[in-house]
Design an enzyme around this catalytic site. Structure first.
Site, PDB file in Angstrom:
ATOM      1  N   THR A 167      72.033  54.830 -71.490  1.00 38.01           N
ATOM      2  CA  THR A 167      71.770  54.833 -70.052  1.00 38.01           C
ATOM      3  C   THR A 167      72.865  54.047 -69.357  1.00 38.01           C
ATOM      4  OG1 THR A 167      69.387  55.025 -70.377  1.00 38.01           O
ATOM      5  CG2 THR A 167      70.135  54.170 -68.256  1.00 38.01           C
ATOM      6  N   HIS A 276      67.777  58.737 -62.876  1.00 41.10           N
ATOM      7  CA  HIS A 276      66.854  57.698 -63.350  1.00 41.10           C
ATOM      8  C   HIS A 276      65.480  57.843 -62.696  1.00 41.10           C
ATOM      9  CE1 HIS A 276      67.274  53.819 -65.716  1.00 41.10           C
ATOM     10  NE2 HIS A 276      66.003  53.786 -65.344  1.00 41.10           N
TER      11      HIS A 276
END
Length: 387
Positions: A167, A276
């Site tokens: 991420t 996200h």
């Protein structure tokens, strides 16, 4: 005795029933509020869902076949459907083995689950609970203490995970906003709940016993897990990770062609176009809108491009594939399934999307995923008069 409950025919049904179940209990109401947090004015969160309506189908006629294939490969591994499960921290907040339920459901559906690094089930325990023949990727951050990343990656290698998903859109945490007073009150109650987060083993330079701690201690801004996770990592940190593993690396959170081109130069294997879940920078484009330019930017490379954000129907899946995604990933819908009916609920969510995908393919005149191209979708603006 037959149930009088209406059938769960679509993901909206699962979301509705999940909300009904979660809001009956104060602690679970807090979890539900957390799941649905968006940052800022929720522009990106809401637009991620709305973006699919901006693209219209251009169906082919007299080309559909009775038999259709939804099979593809992800980083060389075969999957039955181009729909995977995104990493999310909330599975263990609903059920202690929630992450494993996601893995089991994905394996039953013939697809991939990405295991979160900040869930409440260790990667070792997850691997012990899921089928050996499943396909699993391990998500990580480029943690401040590299030992956290390295420990997770080495366990992933040892336990048969097939990729590492990094991420890259969270140098700092953005606080959710737009909550009601009742939701804020519920979240404060939730802060007293205890969690382990066992994969984050090193905090502030010290190895910790991953015993249960109140989430207010473990994940409060500025200390503990936040100190390690939201740490402004850079391209040198990614290069370090690449030097530590032979597993393919997927970067999650790219939204621009510029970043995609820079990522391509590093030799990564995949890009997961993602905002996200609308929980970081509000005002970025919906992932579906960002997808085409990223696909075009890495055209001619071996990089596979995936997308998550706002997928709620099989029609959405077809639109994302038409715009260049090799596969889509779902976050909240899998959690809805878990809330409603555990592992079986997640499996049914995947099967609903698979069925809708197959039907939409037929109506668009496509018999395989390779036949889903940009020619079958058009942005709504192209139908508007230019006068």
């Amino acid at each position: 005795m037959a149930s009088n409950a209406p059938p769960l025919d679509c993901l909206d049904d699962y979301e509705r029933l999940a909300k009904e179940k979660m809001t009956k209990d104060k602690r679970l109401q807090a979890v539900w509020s957390y799941f649905n947090i968006g940052t800022g004015s929720r522009q990106t969160l809401d637009d991620s869902i709305a973006s699919f309506a901006r693209f219209r189908f251009q169906p082919r006629i007299l080309t559909a076949k009775r038999e259709r294939s939804t099979w593809t490969t992800l980083l060389g591994n075969p999957v039955s459907i181009p729909i995977g499960i995104s990493p999310a921290a909330g599975y263990s907040w609903i059920h202690p083995d929630g992450d494993a339920a996601g893995g089991k459901a994905a394996a039953r559906a013939g697809t991939v689950q990405i295991l979160t690094s900040v869930g409440d089930l260790s990667i070792e325990d997850f691997a012990a609970k899921v089928p050996d023949n499943g396909l699993y990727w391990a998500q990580t951050y480029l943690f401040r203490d590299k030992r956290n990343t390295l420990r997770l990656v080495k366990n992933a290698e040892r336990l048969g995970f097939k990729a590492i998903v990094v991420t890259v859109d969270s140098p700092v945490e953005h606080k959710g906003s737009g909550l009601t007073r009742d939701e804020i009150k519920a979240l404060r109650l939730y802060q007293t709940s205890t969690f382990r987060t066992p994969n984050v083993r090193y905090i502030a330079g010290v190895e910790r016993d991953p015993k249960p701690l109140p989430i207010g201690e473990l994940w409060t801004d500025g200390i503990a897990g936040h100190y390690e996770t939201f740490c402004c990592a850079d391209w040198d940190d990614l290069a370090w990770l690449q030097s530590q593993t032979n597993l393919p690396i997927v970067l999650k959170g790219i939204l621009t062609a510029e970043s995609a081109l820079q990522a391509a130069k590093t030799g990564i294997c995949g890009i997961l176009v993602s905002a996200h879940g609308g929980r970081q920078l509000d005002g970025v484009p919906a992932p579906l809108d960002a997808l085409p330019e990223i696909v075009d930017a890495v055209k001619g490379t071996n990089i596979e491009v995936y997308m998550d954000g706002g997928v709620r129907t099989g029609n959405d899946v077809v639109k994302a594939l038409a715009l260049g995604a090799r596969a889509v990933f779902i976050g909240r819908p899998a959690l809805f399934g878990l809330i409603v009916n555990g592992e079986d609920g997640i499996f049914q969510v995947l099967k609903i999307l698979e069925k809708e995908l197959s039907i939409c393919m037929a109506l668009c005149g496509c018999s395989s995923l390779k036949e889903i191209t940009r020619s079958i979708v058009k942005h709504e603006s192209q139908f508007h008069s230019k006068l």
